[in-house]
Design a protein around this motif. Sequence first.
Motif, PDB file in Angstrom:
ATOM      1  N   PRO A 152       0.832  -1.212   0.000  1.00 27.71           N
ATOM      2  CA  PRO A 152       0.000   0.000   0.000  1.00 27.71           C
ATOM      3  C   PRO A 152       0.863   1.256   0.000  1.00 27.71           C
ATOM      4  CG  PRO A 152      -0.803  -1.578   1.615  1.00 27.71           C
ATOM      5  CD  PRO A 152       0.497  -2.109   1.124  1.00 27.71           C
ATOM      6  N   PHE A 153       0.387   2.275  -0.704  1.00 28.31           N
ATOM      7  CA  PHE A 153       1.091   3.551  -0.803  1.00 28.31           C
ATOM      8  C   PHE A 153       0.429   4.549   0.138  1.00 28.31           C
ATOM      9  CE2 PHE A 153       0.985   7.800  -2.863  1.00 28.31           C
ATOM     10  CZ  PHE A 153       2.339   8.103  -2.810  1.00 28.31           C
ATOM     11  N   ASN A 154       1.216   5.047   1.093  1.00 27.84           N
ATOM     12  CA  ASN A 154       0.731   6.073   2.021  1.00 27.84           C
ATOM     13  C   ASN A 154       1.847   7.098   2.192  1.00 27.84           C
ATOM     14  OD1 ASN A 154      -1.986   5.137   3.098  1.00 27.84           O
ATOM     15  ND2 ASN A 154      -0.744   3.313   3.471  1.00 27.84           N
ATOM     16  N   ALA A 155       1.650   8.282   1.656  1.00 26.44           N
ATOM     17  CA  ALA A 155       2.694   9.305   1.705  1.00 26.44           C
ATOM     18  C   ALA A 155       2.104  10.633   2.167  1.00 26.44           C
ATOM     19  CB  ALA A 155       3.350   9.471   0.332  1.00 26.44           C
ATOM     20  N   GLU A 156       2.735  11.215   3.183  1.00 26.79           N
ATOM     21  CA  GLU A 156       2.344  12.539   3.666  1.00 26.79           C
ATOM     22  C   GLU A 156       3.306  13.568   3.094  1.00 26.79           C
ATOM     23  OE1 GLU A 156       2.334  12.379   7.893  1.00 26.79           O
ATOM     24  OE2 GLU A 156       0.679  10.940   8.040  1.00 26.79           O
ATOM     25  N   TYR A 157       2.766  14.579   2.410  1.00 24.76           N
ATOM     26  CA  TYR A 157       3.623  15.617   1.822  1.00 24.76           C
ATOM     27  C   TYR A 157       2.836  16.923   1.692  1.00 24.76           C
ATOM     28  CZ  TYR A 157       1.278  14.090  -2.527  1.00 24.76           C
ATOM     29  OH  TYR A 157       0.362  13.754  -3.478  1.00 24.76           O
ATOM     30  N   ARG A 158       3.548  17.958   1.257  1.00 25.51           N
ATOM     31  CA  ARG A 158       2.964  19.301   1.178  1.00 25.51           C
ATOM     32  C   ARG A 158       2.708  19.696  -0.284  1.00 25.51           C
ATOM     33  NH1 ARG A 158       7.846  21.531   4.732  1.00 25.51           N
ATOM     34  NH2 ARG A 158       8.699  19.697   3.663  1.00 25.51           N
ATOM     35  N   VAL A 159       1.532  20.314  -0.516  1.00 23.54           N
ATOM     36  CA  VAL A 159       1.135  20.781  -1.845  1.00 23.54           C
ATOM     37  C   VAL A 159       0.996  22.308  -1.800  1.00 23.54           C
ATOM     38  CG1 VAL A 159      -0.633  20.706  -3.643  1.00 23.54           C
ATOM     39  CG2 VAL A 159      -0.053  18.619  -2.368  1.00 23.54           C
ATOM     40  N   ARG A 160       1.614  22.977  -2.790  1.00 27.39           N
ATOM     41  CA  ARG A 160       1.590  24.452  -2.804  1.00 27.39           C
ATOM     42  C   ARG A 160       0.230  24.964  -3.266  1.00 27.39           C
ATOM     43  NH1 ARG A 160       5.343  25.392  -6.265  1.00 27.39           N
ATOM     44  NH2 ARG A 160       4.104  26.221  -7.986  1.00 27.39           N
ATOM     45  N   SER A 169       1.257  29.394   0.068  1.00 25.93           N
ATOM     46  CA  SER A 169       1.332  28.576   1.283  1.00 25.93           C
ATOM     47  C   SER A 169       1.237  27.088   0.898  1.00 25.93           C
ATOM     48  CB  SER A 169       0.221  28.957   2.258  1.00 25.93           C
ATOM     49  OG  SER A 169      -1.051  28.688   1.684  1.00 25.93           O
ATOM     50  N   TYR A 170       1.480  26.258   1.900  1.00 28.01           N
ATOM     51  CA  TYR A 170       1.470  24.814   1.628  1.00 28.01           C
ATOM     52  C   TYR A 170       0.399  24.119   2.458  1.00 28.01           C
ATOM     53  CZ  TYR A 170       5.696  24.943  -1.193  1.00 28.01           C
ATOM     54  OH  TYR A 170       6.604  25.180  -2.189  1.00 28.01           O
ATOM     55  N   LEU A 171      -0.201  23.103   1.842  1.00 36.77           N
ATOM     56  CA  LEU A 171      -1.243  22.301   2.469  1.00 36.77           C
ATOM     57  C   LEU A 171      -0.720  20.876   2.658  1.00 36.77           C
ATOM     58  CD1 LEU A 171      -4.337  21.873   3.241  1.00 36.77           C
ATOM     59  CD2 LEU A 171      -4.625  21.139   0.846  1.00 36.77           C
ATOM     60  N   TRP A 172      -0.818  20.337   3.879  1.00 33.25           N
ATOM     61  CA  TRP A 172      -0.409  18.955   4.137  1.00 33.25           C
ATOM     62  C   TRP A 172      -1.502  17.999   3.668  1.00 33.25           C
ATOM     63  CZ3 TRP A 172       3.975  16.619   5.401  1.00 33.25           C
ATOM     64  CH2 TRP A 172       5.014  17.355   5.984  1.00 33.25           C
ATOM     65  N   VAL A 173      -1.120  16.990   2.864  1.00 32.61           N
ATOM     66  CA  VAL A 173      -2.070  15.998   2.378  1.00 32.61           C
ATOM     67  C   VAL A 173      -1.511  14.598   2.639  1.00 32.61           C
ATOM     68  CG1 VAL A 173      -2.932  17.520   0.565  1.00 32.61           C
ATOM     69  CG2 VAL A 173      -1.115  15.885   0.043  1.00 32.61           C
ATOM     70  N   LEU A 174      -2.418  13.635   2.682  1.00 35.16           N
ATOM     71  CA  LEU A 174      -2.044  12.226   2.729  1.00 35.16           C
ATOM     72  C   LEU A 174      -2.533  11.584   1.444  1.00 35.16           C
ATOM     73  CD1 LEU A 174      -1.204   9.483   3.991  1.00 35.16           C
ATOM     74  CD2 LEU A 174      -3.467   9.403   5.064  1.00 35.16           C
TER      75      LEU A 174
END
Length: 703
Positions: A252-260, A265-270
């Motif tokens: 399974p792919f589970n990655a937490e990262y930031r999207v501009r 500003s940046y938004l944290w997504v999973l």
Amino acid sequence: MQFLDDSHGCAGWNGEMAGRIRAFDWSLTDLGSFDAWPKSLRSAVQMMLASPLPIVMLWGRAGYMVYNDAYSEFAGGRHPYLLGSPVELGWPEVADFNRHVVDTCLAGGTLSYRNKELVLLRNGVPEDVWLDLYYSPVADDTGCPAGVIAMVVEKTDHVISERRRQAAEDAYRADNERVRLALNAGALLGSFVWDIKDNVLSGDERFARTFTYPTDQDLVNLPMDIAESRIHPDDFSWVQDQVKQAVKTGEPFNAEYRVRRPDGSYLWVLASGCCEFDEQGKPLRFPGVLIDINERKNAEESLLRFTRNLEQRVAEEVEARLAAEEQLRQSQKLEAIGGLTGGVAHDFNNLLQVIAGNLHLLARHEPDNPNVQRRVKASIVAVERGAKLSSQLLAFARRQPLSPAVHLPRQIFESLGELLQRTLGETLQIAVRMPLDSWYLHVDRNQLENAILNLAINARDAMQGEGILELSAENIVLDREFCAGKGIVPGDYVRVAVVDSGVGMSPDVLAQAFEPFFTTKADGQGTGLGLSMVFGFVKQSGGHIEMTSVEGQGTRVQLYFPRSLRAPQSETITQEAHSLGGHETILVVEDNEAVRVAAVELLQEEGYTVLTAANGDAAMQMLLEGWEVDLIFTDVVMPGLIKSSDLAAWAKVQKPPVAVLFTSGHTRDIISRNHQLSADTFLLSKPYGPDALTRMVRSVLSG
């Protein structure tokens, strides 16, 4: 294919196994001399040797094994001594299965199995394997079934891979459930599908809005570079690695990262998803979803910033690291000493056994000579002191074989009461404290009693024989903070404590108290191994030991043992036989000649018929030749291909099973797991006397 028509009947025989088959002395088996093999057998063996698949021939009712190069790789550590061996002895752990195979095929039948699960000991340890097995009869020159040809296709890797794939699918379904919950909570930021084969990315409106795609963008063909440009530069390479790993393994792919965002500003997504594969196992599609975790990540970062500036946090981390380093240093030292003492104990105990055995025989041969009896008695006392020293070294090094069982502390304390009072003297009082609902603990009772006795004697000496000795047991729950760096896990424990009001110890002495051979007593009054033995026993039992002391005030020693949730087994009392001797036949297997001779003479004096073998190879040869024995009395550590555990495995599959009694000065975990013996394993530790030997032999034979 060229068939056998040359003078030797070996044309076309190539490879390692062909040479081994020609060189083997087949006259020792029912197949007879190699030169006299029937043409049908030679032809079958030639075709088997030419096959790239693992194939083994089981010839005759006994199933003598002849196999090719591919099967020798499958056999692992059992090759090459499987060659020429009856199949039931070659693979004793699946003897019943192979007996059914031979009986069925010699009757003209065939057998086949798909993904047959077996437990094999190819390299000395049990392993689960899955096999495709095909069995067919092989005819002799008269056309009658005379053997079995077996094709073995190992599917272990495939089965494990399928189970992992199933686990990945289960995890994917769990992810879908999490997505459903996210939808209900309003945290879903969109869904996407990456067509790996055509390298096309598609998504819904929320996904496109999250990555700031143009409003008129076709949602079934989203440019990959736009989405990649919106990922924070510090996160991009890591996200790419996670994607590659998920595509490669199916995990399974589970990655937490930031999207501009559009405002910078940046938004944290999973990002959560799982790669799908086609029937050929190639990556096909990669569906997934985006979940908003910005609020959680912001809260985590705020908490992290807050805790970074706490000096107490820093102090705790430093202290925990120092404790872990000290624990590691102590563990490494124990392992080094353990390796040394284990080898020394084995040789030392063999020497003591030779001395003890001959001393006992001398005493029996000279019953009316008081000088001989006096000197023998003094010598045996010295042997017993040496054996105790060796036992203490093994206990400290955590190499002492244990026989743990479930006990109540109250029962142990009650049985120790009289012995403690007699040992410590009447001027010292013993105060016992214990809860009414004490938890069970899983320990070797004899070793725990010895440990408490050792601590009590130390306490008596510290109080100069007068005062109050406190002995207690209590239920206690240990948390993660307490267990850090101590080699134990949080949970329920029983704490046994021995407390005295003696002279106490200085910090320097306390730091060395568990070191082997360290003692503050005068010369000749102690070996310095008492506390070392207690330390090793507690650690080997999965527990922890702590000692605190203040000069002039006394010492407290606390032993922590994991709580056992099992109830103790009911004890049955058996009457010992009046006669320790017997008429049975015993096979003594011992590579040390002096030890072997002494043991044989002791057993013969008790009326037993005794056979001898210098090692496991010779013993197995005798058993295969048909020698009938009632008991195998074998040393644990011996040279040769056949180990003592192999003899025991053979004995278990006989009908009826043959009794086995092990003896050793150091087992090296050959017959035990973490130096703990199973309930059906019997061990007589060296050095032993005639009474202990005959009593143990009688007990095992009586079953």
